[in-house]
Design an enzyme around this catalytic site. Structure first.
Site, PDB file in Angstrom:
ATOM      1  N   ASN A  45       0.767  -1.408  -0.113  1.00 38.21           N
ATOM      2  CA  ASN A  45      -0.283  -0.554   0.111  1.00 38.21           C
ATOM      3  C   ASN A  45       0.795   1.475   0.223  1.00 38.21           C
ATOM      4  OD1 ASN A  45      -2.693  -1.411   0.123  1.00 38.21           O
ATOM      5  ND2 ASN A  45      -2.184  -1.436   2.352  1.00 38.21           N
ATOM      6  N   HIS A 130     -14.464  -1.390   5.813  1.00 38.75           N
ATOM      7  CA  HIS A 130     -12.997  -2.666   6.757  1.00 38.75           C
ATOM      8  C   HIS A 130     -13.621  -2.578   7.589  1.00 38.75           C
ATOM      9  CE1 HIS A 130      -8.713  -2.002   7.931  1.00 38.75           C
ATOM     10  NE2 HIS A 130      -8.882  -2.131   6.910  1.00 38.75           N
ATOM     11  N   GLU A 174     -16.283   4.296   2.743  1.00 39.29           N
ATOM     12  CA  GLU A 174     -14.643   4.591   2.827  1.00 39.29           C
ATOM     13  C   GLU A 174     -14.971   5.256   1.473  1.00 39.29           C
ATOM     14  OE1 GLU A 174     -12.454   0.497   2.427  1.00 39.29           O
ATOM     15  OE2 GLU A 174     -13.587   0.162   3.610  1.00 39.29           O
ATOM     16  N   SER A 178     -10.759  -1.168  -0.451  1.00 42.16           N
ATOM     17  CA  SER A 178      -9.372  -1.549  -0.681  1.00 42.16           C
ATOM     18  C   SER A 178      -9.801  -2.220  -1.587  1.00 42.16           C
ATOM     19  CB  SER A 178      -9.062  -1.774   0.562  1.00 42.16           C
ATOM     20  OG  SER A 178      -9.853  -2.213   1.608  1.00 42.16           O
ATOM     21  N   ASP A 203     -13.461   7.546   5.359  1.00 39.56           N
ATOM     22  CA  ASP A 203     -12.256   7.146   5.052  1.00 39.56           C
ATOM     23  C   ASP A 203     -12.729   7.168   4.591  1.00 39.56           C
ATOM     24  OD1 ASP A 203     -10.403   5.270   5.629  1.00 39.56           O
ATOM     25  OD2 ASP A 203     -11.586   3.424   6.796  1.00 39.56           O
ATOM     26  N   HIS A 206      -7.203   5.107   1.751  1.00 38.95           N
ATOM     27  CA  HIS A 206      -6.782   4.927  -0.024  1.00 38.95           C
ATOM     28  C   HIS A 206      -7.232   6.043  -1.084  1.00 38.95           C
ATOM     29  CE1 HIS A 206      -6.210   0.344   1.056  1.00 38.95           C
ATOM     30  NE2 HIS A 206      -7.269   0.356   1.888  1.00 38.95           N
ATOM     31  N   LYS A 237      -0.943   4.578   4.008  1.00 40.17           N
ATOM     32  CA  LYS A 237      -0.537   4.126   2.819  1.00 40.17           C
ATOM     33  C   LYS A 237      -0.242   4.839   2.132  1.00 40.17           C
ATOM     34  CE  LYS A 237      -4.023   0.732   4.568  1.00 40.17           C
ATOM     35  NZ  LYS A 237      -5.034   0.452   5.142  1.00 40.17           N
TER      36      LYS A 237
HETATM   37  C1  LIG Z   1      -5.560   0.032   6.338  1.00 38.90           C
HETATM   38  C2  LIG Z   1      -6.959   1.150   6.107  1.00 38.90           C
HETATM   39  C3  LIG Z   1      -7.703   0.964   7.603  1.00 38.90           C
HETATM   40  C4  LIG Z   1      -6.551   0.915   9.248  1.00 38.90           C
HETATM   41  O1  LIG Z   1      -5.546   1.813   9.118  1.00 38.90           O
HETATM   42  P1  LIG Z   1      -4.177   1.457  10.129  1.00 38.90           P
HETATM   43  O2  LIG Z   1      -3.128   2.512   9.926  1.00 38.90           O
HETATM   44  O3  LIG Z   1      -3.406   0.192   8.904  1.00 38.90           O
HETATM   45  O4  LIG Z   1      -4.516   0.273  11.270  1.00 38.90           O
HETATM   46  C5  LIG Z   1      -8.471   1.698   8.479  1.00 38.90           C
HETATM   47  N1  LIG Z   1      -9.601   1.895   6.862  1.00 38.90           N
HETATM   48  C6  LIG Z   1      -9.215   1.679   5.994  1.00 38.90           C
HETATM   49  C7  LIG Z   1      -9.950   1.553   4.631  1.00 38.90           C
HETATM   50  C8  LIG Z   1      -8.274   0.631   5.650  1.00 38.90           C
HETATM   51  O5  LIG Z   1      -7.906   0.450   4.207  1.00 38.90           O
END
Ligand SMILES: *Cc1c(COP(=O)(O)O)cnc(C)c1O
Length: 384
Positions: A45, A130, A174, A178, A203, A206, A237
């Site tokens: 990522n 997620h 999101e 992802s 969120d 990504h 990421k």
């Molecule tokens: C990776 C991810 C998270 C978690 O983030 P981390 O910093 O890795 O704990 C939360 N939400 C989504 C959509 C993600 O892809």
């Protein structure tokens, strides 16, 4: 207990669902070494290739003088001057009045949702959200309804039917998904949140670094930052570092500082990580050629795979190739490994049954020649 554990492992093995941890030695230019062999890594990522940026390492090194650890939680003495500096920068970057830094995206989601929502409230969230969102909603004790993926008609009908039965309501999605690599209809969701008086939390894990002119994500690209109550995102990421944040109002920030358990009861991120995060915000904004090249390469990969007859999803740097059964996905991943590519199969429960896939995660470090070689090689495994 022992029997339960053994049974669990045997079942997973039989269904081709058993997961294990590979020992990975990171190399240069999207290369990794695993079990003594070199692979091109299509499962990272680190989308903008920033994790090895010299300015990030330099900033982190310098901050080590403040201590390797932060020494305490934020509410004790772990809230250093640079934690505050980072939060001001995040707020500015995300075009919100305030921001709060969290130790990880997982901790941010479970903490924010469970602090803001309670048993008299309701949460509407996308079915493909997620695990950290799902866990946050469960932990909150709120009622919840999952709307079909990116389906605002379904969301609207749920809001019409259910919203009035509860005190407060929150919509969560999101912005870039992802496992499907597709993009949420943010403007339409904003319209619904206003009409039905809900809080909206997005969120941008990504999307941050990738979308928007300065890389602030889908809220920047759609000009909706003002209407989104909580913009959550991560440094882990595309930003190549570690940690997460919520960009929000000053009032919600104050509330979280006092009520969010995953924020309160955990040691603050180390100064080296915070300093790298400060540095990367500037780099991600200014080095826009990284996201431009990445998205062009992703379009190229997607259209070539479609030409070859693959079932390809998404419109971002995440390129899922749907294969169907778990075994097919595992076999395809193994064949690609033989050819020197590290592409992980994604299986249920992470994705719906019958939609096992290869999740190709493109980064700025993949050169056109890597991508074209990959296309030639994945062609040969078709029909295997
Ligand atoms: C990776 C991810 C998270 C978690 O983030 P981390 O910093 O890795 O704990 C939360 N939400 C989504 C959509 C993600 O892809």
């Amino acid at each position: 207990m022992e029997r339960k554990i053994r049974q669990f492992l045997e079942e997973r093995e039989e269904e081709n669902l058993l997961r294990g941890l590979a020992e990975v030695f990171p190399g240069k230019e999207a290369r990794i070494r695993v079990e003594g062999r070199e692979f091109i890594n299509f499962s990272s990522n680190d989308y903008l290739g920033l994790s090895k940026h010299p300015l990030l390492a330099e900033a982190a090194k310098e901050a080590l003088e403040m201590g390797v650890g932060s020494g305490a939680s934020r509410l004790m003495t772990g809230s250093t001057n640079i934690h505050h500096e980072l939060e001001e920068k995040v707020a500015h970057f995300k075009e919100k009045p305030a921001a709060l830094v969290f130790n990880s995206g997982y901790q941010a989601n479970i903490g924010i949702i469970s602090a803001l929502c309670g048993k008299d409230d309701v949460v509407f969230f996308d079915k493909l959200s997620h695990a950290s969102i799902v866990d946050g909603v469960r932990l909150s004790g709120a009622a919840f309804f999952r709307f079909r993926h990116n389906d605002t008609d379904h969301l609207e009908s749920l809001l019409r039917k259910e919203r009035e039965n509860y005190h407060s309501a929150m919509i969560i999605t999101e912005t870039v998904f992802s496992m499907d690599g597709d993009i949420a209809p943010v403007e339409e969701i904003v319209r619904l949140k206003k009409e039905h008086e809900c809080l909206l939390m997005l969120d941008e894990a990504h999307a941050t670094g990738i979308f928007g002119e300065k890389g602030a994500g889908l809220t920047e690209e759609t000009g909706t930052a003002e209407d989104v109550d909580i913009i959550m995102g991560t440094f882990s990421k595309a930003l190549g570092s570690f940690g997460a944040y919520a960009a929000t109002s000053a009032e919600v920030r104050d509330f979280l500082v006092n009520a969010c358990r995953s924020f309160i009861y955990s040691t603050a991120l180390p100064p080296s990580v915070i300093a790298a995060n400060i540095a990367v915000l500037d780099i991600a904004q200014h080095e826009s050629y990284r996201r431009q090249t990445l998205l062009l390469n992703a379009d190229h990969l997607r259209s070539k795979l479609k030409e070859e007859g693959f079932d390809v999803k998404g419109n971002s740097q995440i390129v899922p190739v749907i294969l169907g059964g778990n075994e097919q996905a595992v076999r395809a991943s193994e064949s690609l490994k033989e050819k020197g590519y590290w592409v992980m199969p994604v299986k249920p429960p992470t994705v719906p049954k019958g939609e096992a896939r290869l999740r190709i995660s493109l980064t700025f470090n993949h050169k056109r020649v890597d991508i074209n070689n990959f296309i030639d090689d994945i062609k040969t495994i078709k029909g295997e």
